[in-house]
Design an enzyme around this catalytic site. Sequence first.
Site, PDB file in Angstrom:
ATOM      1  N   THR A  27      -8.094 -10.621  -4.481  1.00 47.05           N
ATOM      2  CA  THR A  27      -7.712 -11.536  -5.554  1.00 47.05           C
ATOM      3  C   THR A  27      -6.189 -11.595  -5.597  1.00 47.05           C
ATOM      4  OG1 THR A  27      -7.529  -9.848  -7.298  1.00 47.05           O
ATOM      5  CG2 THR A  27      -9.725 -10.760  -6.883  1.00 47.05           C
ATOM      6  N   ALA A  56      -6.592  -5.891  -6.171  1.00 48.01           N
ATOM      7  CA  ALA A  56      -6.086  -6.417  -7.439  1.00 48.01           C
ATOM      8  C   ALA A  56      -4.567  -6.277  -7.429  1.00 48.01           C
ATOM      9  CB  ALA A  56      -6.683  -5.651  -8.609  1.00 48.01           C
ATOM     10  N   ILE A  82      -4.717  -1.616  -4.666  1.00 44.66           N
ATOM     11  CA  ILE A  82      -3.607  -2.243  -5.381  1.00 44.66           C
ATOM     12  C   ILE A  82      -2.778  -3.100  -4.435  1.00 44.66           C
ATOM     13  CG2 ILE A  82      -1.655  -1.862  -6.914  1.00 44.66           C
ATOM     14  CD1 ILE A  82      -4.472  -0.876  -7.896  1.00 44.66           C
ATOM     15  N   LYS A  83      -2.729  -4.392  -4.723  1.00 45.44           N
ATOM     16  CA  LYS A  83      -1.896  -5.310  -3.941  1.00 45.44           C
ATOM     17  C   LYS A  83      -0.458  -5.238  -4.445  1.00 45.44           C
ATOM     18  CE  LYS A  83      -3.238  -9.423  -2.456  1.00 45.44           C
ATOM     19  NZ  LYS A  83      -3.772 -10.809  -2.475  1.00 45.44           N
ATOM     20  N   ILE A  84       0.439  -5.006  -3.511  1.00 47.39           N
ATOM     21  CA  ILE A  84       1.859  -4.881  -3.831  1.00 47.39           C
ATOM     22  C   ILE A  84       2.638  -5.891  -2.994  1.00 47.39           C
ATOM     23  CG2 ILE A  84       3.863  -3.350  -3.817  1.00 47.39           C
ATOM     24  CD1 ILE A  84       1.826  -2.274  -5.694  1.00 47.39           C
TER      25      ILE A  84
END
Length: 213
Positions: A27, A56, A82-84
């Site tokens: 997402t 996310a 965790i998207k960074i």
Amino acid sequence: MRIFIDSANIEEIKEINGMGFLAGVTTNPSLVAKEKKDYKGLIREISMLVDGPISAEVIALDYQAMVQEGEELASIHPNVVIKIPLCEEGLKAIHALKQKGIATNATLVFSANQALLAARAGASYVSPFIGRVDDTGNDGLTLLDDIVQIFDQYMVETEVIAASIRHPMHVVASAKIGSNIATIPYQVIKQMVKHPLSDAGIEKFMSDWKKAF
């Protein structure tokens, strides 16, 4: 190559997951905003639907806030990744989250240098945006190939997610290059399923069956 869906729409995810091949979900803030739902609640709902990594993305842009937000999102479900975004603060956050045992996906990757730095900082995944690279007049698949070759050469454990997929041939090319994963929009997955000869064959079989019986 594993198949993820790039969507935050529950109905889309349910439909594709029902086909039996879905291995994860990605997402981003834009996709989540379209759904007009509570962010954490939506990620929790997706996590209960799909048994695989659920990416996310953090909204913060400074290191400490990224880490804090990443910890909060990771607490939703063990499968949350965790998207960074790829930037200096992002690399620091990736490294810090790695130390805490939290999986990360370095997003907005547009060069092999960025991918290598993210991997060495501790990213679990890197997401080169092949379609957006194409939009600049460059070749997104060449970027993907460069990253896969470098990671193979040095036995980098970070997995490559081909992102910003625009059409089914992007998927085929990503698989041939050796990407670990392709994250694909709903409409492109639907296009992958369809073929005019398959449709014509089904129609003929049904017609012949009705004539015989």
